[in-house]
Enzyme design. Structure first.
Site, mmCIF file in Angstrom:
data_model
loop_
_atom_site.group_PDB
_atom_site.id
_atom_site.type_symbol
_atom_site.label_atom_id
_atom_site.label_comp_id
_atom_site.label_asym_id
_atom_site.label_seq_id
_atom_site.Cartn_x
_atom_site.Cartn_y
_atom_site.Cartn_z
ATOM 1 N N TYR A 31 0.827 -1.206 0.000
ATOM 2 C CA TYR A 31 0.000 0.000 0.000
ATOM 3 C C TYR A 31 0.860 1.253 0.000
ATOM 4 O O TYR A 31 2.075 1.190 0.153
ATOM 5 C CB TYR A 31 -0.963 -0.009 1.192
ATOM 6 C CG TYR A 31 -0.356 0.336 2.538
ATOM 7 C CD1 TYR A 31 0.452 -0.574 3.217
ATOM 8 C CD2 TYR A 31 -0.592 1.568 3.133
ATOM 9 C CE1 TYR A 31 1.000 -0.250 4.453
ATOM 10 C CE2 TYR A 31 -0.049 1.892 4.375
ATOM 11 C CZ TYR A 31 0.751 0.982 5.028
ATOM 12 O OH TYR A 31 1.289 1.295 6.244
ATOM 13 N N ARG A 50 8.217 4.492 -4.608
ATOM 14 C CA ARG A 50 8.235 3.586 -3.451
ATOM 15 C C ARG A 50 7.246 2.453 -3.650
ATOM 16 O O ARG A 50 7.510 1.304 -3.272
ATOM 17 C CB ARG A 50 7.947 4.361 -2.156
ATOM 18 C CG ARG A 50 8.118 3.474 -0.915
ATOM 19 C CD ARG A 50 8.025 4.259 0.376
ATOM 20 N NE ARG A 50 6.699 4.798 0.600
ATOM 21 C CZ ARG A 50 6.379 5.612 1.597
ATOM 22 N NH1 ARG A 50 7.300 5.982 2.483
ATOM 23 N NH2 ARG A 50 5.155 6.066 1.742
ATOM 24 N N ARG A 102 -7.268 -20.806 -1.832
ATOM 25 C CA ARG A 102 -6.253 -20.593 -0.803
ATOM 26 C C ARG A 102 -5.066 -21.544 -0.959
ATOM 27 O O ARG A 102 -5.222 -22.769 -0.864
ATOM 28 C CB ARG A 102 -6.857 -20.754 0.597
ATOM 29 C CG ARG A 102 -5.858 -20.391 1.691
ATOM 30 C CD ARG A 102 -6.446 -20.521 3.098
ATOM 31 N NE ARG A 102 -5.449 -20.132 4.100
ATOM 32 C CZ ARG A 102 -4.454 -20.924 4.508
ATOM 33 N NH1 ARG A 102 -4.346 -22.150 4.045
ATOM 34 N NH2 ARG A 102 -3.574 -20.491 5.405
ATOM 35 N N HIS A 104 -0.590 -20.983 -0.330
ATOM 36 C CA HIS A 104 0.425 -19.960 -0.048
ATOM 37 C C HIS A 104 1.161 -19.504 -1.305
ATOM 38 O O HIS A 104 1.429 -18.332 -1.484
ATOM 39 C CB HIS A 104 1.448 -20.479 0.968
ATOM 40 C CG HIS A 104 0.905 -20.585 2.364
ATOM 41 N ND1 HIS A 104 -0.167 -21.382 2.679
ATOM 42 C CD2 HIS A 104 1.291 -19.991 3.520
ATOM 43 C CE1 HIS A 104 -0.419 -21.270 3.974
ATOM 44 N NE2 HIS A 104 0.449 -20.428 4.509
ATOM 45 N N LYS A 150 6.331 -1.626 1.912
ATOM 46 C CA LYS A 150 5.136 -1.101 2.585
ATOM 47 C C LYS A 150 4.027 -2.141 2.437
ATOM 48 O O LYS A 150 3.117 -2.002 1.605
ATOM 49 C CB LYS A 150 4.747 0.270 2.010
ATOM 50 C CG LYS A 150 3.963 1.140 2.983
ATOM 51 C CD LYS A 150 4.009 2.608 2.582
ATOM 52 C CE LYS A 150 3.034 3.482 3.348
ATOM 53 N NZ LYS A 150 3.170 3.512 4.795
ATOM 54 N N GLU A 183 12.508 2.856 13.618
ATOM 55 C CA GLU A 183 11.497 3.870 13.268
ATOM 56 C C GLU A 183 10.361 3.790 14.278
ATOM 57 O O GLU A 183 10.519 3.189 15.334
ATOM 58 C CB GLU A 183 10.996 3.627 11.837
ATOM 59 C CG GLU A 183 10.419 2.228 11.634
ATOM 60 C CD GLU A 183 9.939 1.964 10.206
ATOM 61 O OE1 GLU A 183 9.668 2.914 9.454
ATOM 62 O OE2 GLU A 183 9.820 0.771 9.860
ATOM 63 N N LEU A 207 10.986 1.673 6.869
ATOM 64 C CA LEU A 207 10.325 2.169 5.671
ATOM 65 C C LEU A 207 11.017 3.466 5.238
ATOM 66 O O LEU A 207 11.205 4.359 6.066
ATOM 67 C CB LEU A 207 8.845 2.447 5.952
ATOM 68 C CG LEU A 207 8.085 2.840 4.692
ATOM 69 C CD1 LEU A 207 7.740 1.594 3.896
ATOM 70 C CD2 LEU A 207 6.845 3.639 5.014
HETATM 71 N N1 PDD Z 1 2.669 5.273 7.598
HETATM 72 N N2 PDD Z 1 7.410 4.018 8.874
HETATM 73 C C1 PDD Z 1 6.267 3.305 8.885
HETATM 74 C C2 PDD Z 1 6.292 1.926 9.457
HETATM 75 C C3 PDD Z 1 5.072 3.866 8.378
HETATM 76 O O1 PDD Z 1 3.947 3.147 8.380
HETATM 77 C C4 PDD Z 1 5.090 5.197 7.865
HETATM 78 C C5 PDD Z 1 3.879 5.863 7.318
HETATM 79 C C6 PDD Z 1 6.304 5.911 7.880
HETATM 80 C C7 PDD Z 1 6.426 7.316 7.336
HETATM 81 O O2 PDD Z 1 6.469 7.334 5.927
HETATM 82 P P1 PDD Z 1 5.906 8.575 5.089
HETATM 83 O O3 PDD Z 1 6.651 9.766 5.528
HETATM 84 O O4 PDD Z 1 6.202 8.208 3.682
HETATM 85 O O5 PDD Z 1 4.432 8.689 5.385
HETATM 86 C C8 PDD Z 1 7.445 5.272 8.375
HETATM 87 C C9 PDD Z 1 1.467 5.721 6.936
HETATM 88 C C10 PDD Z 1 1.180 7.182 7.091
HETATM 89 C C11 PDD Z 1 0.320 4.815 7.363
HETATM 90 O O6 PDD Z 1 0.544 3.616 7.399
HETATM 91 O O7 PDD Z 1 -0.784 5.308 7.618
#
Ligand code: PDD
Length: 288
Positions: A31, A50, A102, A104, A150, A183, A207
């Site tokens: 996503y 990304r 289903r 994997h 992501k 993070e 991320l």
């Molecule tokens: N999340 N690290 C993680 C694990 C995140 O889920 C996010 C953002 C960030 C920051 O990335 P960015 O600056 O590109 O938004 C870092 C989004 C906002 C979410 O999952 O809602």
């Protein structure tokens, strides 16, 4: 609210997906979250890059070209910005490996991916929050080793964020191997020490945040000293300031950590410099 699902725009109430969708069954998808200011997507090219990186990471073909994505996103923004309202939105973009019996292993031959987009009103942090800052806890980063993807499979992040909420905090700051900062559960984290901004390196353990990049660009352009390197747990706990960034939170000061004040417990000088720079940058981009 109008959403986009597999080629069509529709009211959210009418959207249907199969219970066999691999996103539902396995969390097999990726996503993006893209902020929109004055009806313009912020850093769209970077978000789409990304997205490509995430799709490559799970070996899923990108269903759309950059031009197609841009057209879909523009139409979604316009359909959700009625009567001059809802000029600022955040777009949620979600792609799964589609619907299959289903198993994997990937469906063979491949099936069409599920493509889902949603727009929500964007509410950036209110002035009171910028003045008070937020409280965080440190927790062990127990996620997998591909945090650069992501992925929609967010159970670890969900549990880590919930631990923060149950401690009366806004975010969990993740420490890998009891040694270094990665993070936040849904954000990137910066440490400030002796006037210098410290940022963890963009590797497989975090991320690569789009907001993170903007902050480092602003630091470089404005003569703010910074260093990108491993940041130790001790440096997090002994920080003068801690900053949180994400697309929806922009940049926020963290003023309490594990129940203790960060620095003097108030938003510090680095935040006071970076927040206005971020706001100005945003406005300039929107006027272009
Ligand atoms: N999340 N690290 C993680 C694990 C995140 O889920 C996010 C953002 C960030 C920051 O990335 P960015 O600056 O590109 O938004 C870092 C989004 C906002 C979410 O999952 O809602």
């Amino acid at each position: 609210m109008t959403i986009y699902l597999n080629g069509a725009f529709m009211p959210i109430e009418e959207a249907r997906i199969s219970v066999l969708d691999r996103g539902f069954i396995f969390g097999d998808g990726v996503y993006e979250v893209i902020p929109v200011y004055s009806r313009r997507p912020f850093r769209l090219a970077e978000h789409l890059q990304r997205l490509q990186h995430s799709l490559d990471g799970i070996k899923l073909k990108n269903p759309h070209s950059e031009r197609e994505w841009t057209a879909i996103l523009s139409e979604l923004i316009e359909r959700n910005a009625q009567d001059g309202r809802n000029q600022d939105q955040y777009l949620y973009l979600h792609i799964t490996r589609g619907v299959a019996k289903r198993d994997h292993a990937f469906p063979n031959p491949p099936v069409p991916p599920t493509v889902f987009l949603l727009s929500n009103p964007l509410t950036t942090p209110p002035a009171e929050l910028l003045q008070s800052g937020i409280a965080c806890i440190t927790v062990a980063d127990n996620r997998w080793l591909r945090c650069d993807i992501k992925a929609i499979a967010l159970l670890p992040n969900v549990l880590l964020r919930q631990a923060a909420v149950e401690a009366g905090c806004a975010e969990a700051i993740l420490i890998r191997d009891d040694a270094f900062l990665t993070e936040g559960a849904a954000s990137n984290i910066f440490v400030v020490k002796n006037g210098k901004l410290l940022a963890p390196p963009k590797d497989n353990l975090m991320l690569p945040g789009i907001t993170y990049d903007v902050i480092l660009e602003l630091a470089a352009a404005n003569g703010i000293p910074y260093e990108v390197r491993r940041v130790t747990k001790a440096e997090v706990l002994g920080a003068d300031e801690l900053l949180l960034t994400s697309s929806t939170k922009e940049v926020l000061p963290i003023t309490q950590l594990d129940g203790k004040p960060v620095g003097n417990g108030k938003p510090g000088a680095m935040f006071a410099k970076l927040h206005p720079l971020y706001q100005t940058f945003k406005r300039e981009v929107m006027r272009k």
